[in-house]
Design a protein around this motif. Structure first.
Motif, mmCIF file in Angstrom:
data_model
loop_
_atom_site.group_PDB
_atom_site.id
_atom_site.type_symbol
_atom_site.label_atom_id
_atom_site.label_comp_id
_atom_site.label_asym_id
_atom_site.label_seq_id
_atom_site.Cartn_x
_atom_site.Cartn_y
_atom_site.Cartn_z
ATOM 1 N N VAL A 215 63.757 -8.521 -15.853
ATOM 2 C CA VAL A 215 64.824 -8.642 -14.856
ATOM 3 C C VAL A 215 64.338 -8.451 -13.422
ATOM 4 O O VAL A 215 64.409 -9.385 -12.611
ATOM 5 C CB VAL A 215 65.990 -7.686 -15.187
ATOM 6 N N PRO A 216 63.822 -7.264 -13.045
ATOM 7 C CA PRO A 216 63.451 -7.106 -11.627
ATOM 8 C C PRO A 216 62.164 -7.830 -11.227
ATOM 9 O O PRO A 216 61.986 -8.133 -10.047
ATOM 10 C CB PRO A 216 63.297 -5.585 -11.474
ATOM 11 N N MET B 84 62.729 -11.077 -9.137
ATOM 12 C CA MET B 84 61.613 -10.856 -8.202
ATOM 13 C C MET B 84 62.102 -9.996 -7.027
ATOM 14 O O MET B 84 62.072 -10.374 -5.864
ATOM 15 C CB MET B 84 61.058 -12.188 -7.708
ATOM 16 N N HIS B 85 62.555 -8.784 -7.384
ATOM 17 C CA HIS B 85 63.211 -7.902 -6.431
ATOM 18 C C HIS B 85 62.278 -7.536 -5.268
ATOM 19 O O HIS B 85 61.071 -7.337 -5.452
ATOM 20 C CB HIS B 85 63.694 -6.633 -7.133
ATOM 21 N N MET C 53 56.510 -2.570 -2.985
ATOM 22 C CA MET C 53 55.652 -1.572 -3.621
ATOM 23 C C MET C 53 54.241 -2.120 -3.816
ATOM 24 O O MET C 53 53.249 -1.426 -3.567
ATOM 25 C CB MET C 53 56.244 -1.150 -4.970
ATOM 26 N N MET C 54 54.149 -3.363 -4.235
ATOM 27 C CA MET C 54 52.846 -3.992 -4.439
ATOM 28 C C MET C 54 52.087 -4.105 -3.125
ATOM 29 O O MET C 54 50.886 -3.795 -3.045
ATOM 30 C CB MET C 54 53.040 -5.372 -5.060
ATOM 31 N N GLN C 55 52.789 -4.506 -2.065
ATOM 32 C CA GLN C 55 52.122 -4.699 -0.768
ATOM 33 C C GLN C 55 51.785 -3.376 -0.089
ATOM 34 O O GLN C 55 50.846 -3.311 0.704
ATOM 35 C CB GLN C 55 53.012 -5.545 0.149
ATOM 36 N N ASN C 56 52.541 -2.315 -0.396
ATOM 37 C CA ASN C 56 52.224 -0.999 0.176
ATOM 38 C C ASN C 56 50.959 -0.410 -0.444
ATOM 39 O O ASN C 56 50.214 0.332 0.217
ATOM 40 C CB ASN C 56 53.384 -0.037 -0.041
ATOM 41 N N ALA D 28 54.668 -10.919 -11.025
ATOM 42 C CA ALA D 28 55.020 -11.715 -12.203
ATOM 43 C C ALA D 28 54.079 -11.423 -13.364
ATOM 44 O O ALA D 28 54.512 -11.324 -14.518
ATOM 45 C CB ALA D 28 54.994 -13.205 -11.858
ATOM 46 N N VAL D 29 52.791 -11.272 -13.083
ATOM 47 C CA VAL D 29 51.819 -10.966 -14.133
ATOM 48 C C VAL D 29 52.143 -9.609 -14.764
ATOM 49 O O VAL D 29 52.130 -9.452 -15.992
ATOM 50 C CB VAL D 29 50.387 -10.973 -13.567
#
Length: 302
Positions: A189-190, A195-196, A202-205, A219-220
């Motif tokens: 879902v997210p 793709m919340h 969080m990934m970019q931080n 997505a992976v």
């Protein structure tokens, strides 16, 4: 459509009289056999088979009630014993109409007893009933018989009461289904469907990357979480999965807080959420030790 009889066999380290009583005495039999909620012997008539009634609760206040006859028992010179059974029900909604089977007790050279059963039955509802029996009901009955035999084995060999074994078994699977849902939901879902933005931030931080690359990595990770959630349904050694999560949840919680400490002030934040899942994993790890399993039994005759 001809279905094969259900066959289940297991070795049990116990005295044959003790095994016989556990399987032939109603108040003991109903404790370990998952197929029956209660078994009641009727007054025995002279020169007549021992008759009994049984009840199997199927949920939602419904129960299948039937009759049975111990049509004979035989004690051979080699020490083996056989008990034959005729059973059925007059209830129209029961998939089983009438059947026959037997239990056999075979002493082995290593002092164990090979305990086995084979039974077959006729179904209601014509071709539809036969198809339902072939695809769903008969495999379920075979599995329930095998699981019950392993519970009986552990009861006689180790003293683990059937009620405590079933409590561990069902708690283990409830927690497993819960974790399966959590992993599949949070991966699907997210991360994959919505793709919340929080997932991307969080990934970019944590890793200074572009939005497109962050979306790809999210997505992976979502796919990995969905796959892991499905593994919970098919992988038999749940204890290993619980053990893995003892490392995963602290890592995920700390990683989320490092990516944005402001998360600590959110309701249902990564600290409390992952702490609950970590504690639940500890409980699952403890419960999942020595859980009864149908895989302990042999399901095909040589």
């Amino acid at each position: 459509m001809k279905n094969k009889p259900i066959y289940v066999e297991i070795p049990i380290e116990a005295e044959i009289d003790k095994l016989w009583n556990a399987s032939q005495t109603p108040d003991q039999h109903e404790q370990w056999d998952l197929r029956f909620s209660s078994i009641t012997y009727l007054p025995k008539e002279e020169n007549q088979p021992q008759k009994f009634t049984y009840k199997t609760k199927i949920g939602f206040g419904l129960a299948v009630e039937g009759w049975g006859k111990s049509v004979g028992s035989f004690h051979a010179k080699d020490g083996s014993r056989t008990s034959s059974l005729h059973f059925g029900t007059d209830q129209s909604f029961s998939i089983i109409r009438e059947g026959r089977g037997y239990w056999k007790y075979i002493p082995e050279a290593d002092s164990s007893i090979t305990f086995l059963t084979q039974y077959d039955y006729k179904t209601n509802f014509g071709r539809v009933g036969k198809l339902f029996d072939c695809l769903i009901f008969r495999p379920m009955m075979g599995w329930a018989t095998a699981l019950s035999f392993d519970v009986l084995k552990r009861w006689l060999e180790n003293g683990d009461t059937p009620s405590s074994q079933y409590m561990k078994f069902f708690c283990n699977w409830v927690i497993a289904f819960l974790f399966s849902f959590i992993w599949v939901y949070h991966g699907l879902v997210p991360k994959l469907i919505a793709m919340h933005q929080v997932e991307l931030s969080m990934m970019q931080n944590v890793i200074p990357i572009s939005t497109n690359l962050a979306a790809s990595l999210t997505a992976v990770i979502g796919v990995i979480e969905v796959v892991f959630g499905l593994v919970w349904l098919v992988y038999s050694n749940k204890r290993k999965l619980f053990g893995l999560q003892l490392f995963v949840f602290p890592f995920l919680g700390i990683g989320a807080i490092i990516s944005d400490p402001a998360f600590l002030f959110h309701p249902f934040n990564p600290l409390t959420y992952n702490m609950v899942l970590f504690v639940l994993s500890i409980l699952g790890f403890m419960i999942s030790k020595d859980v009864p399993t149908a895989k302990s039994c042999k399901r095909k005759r040589d």
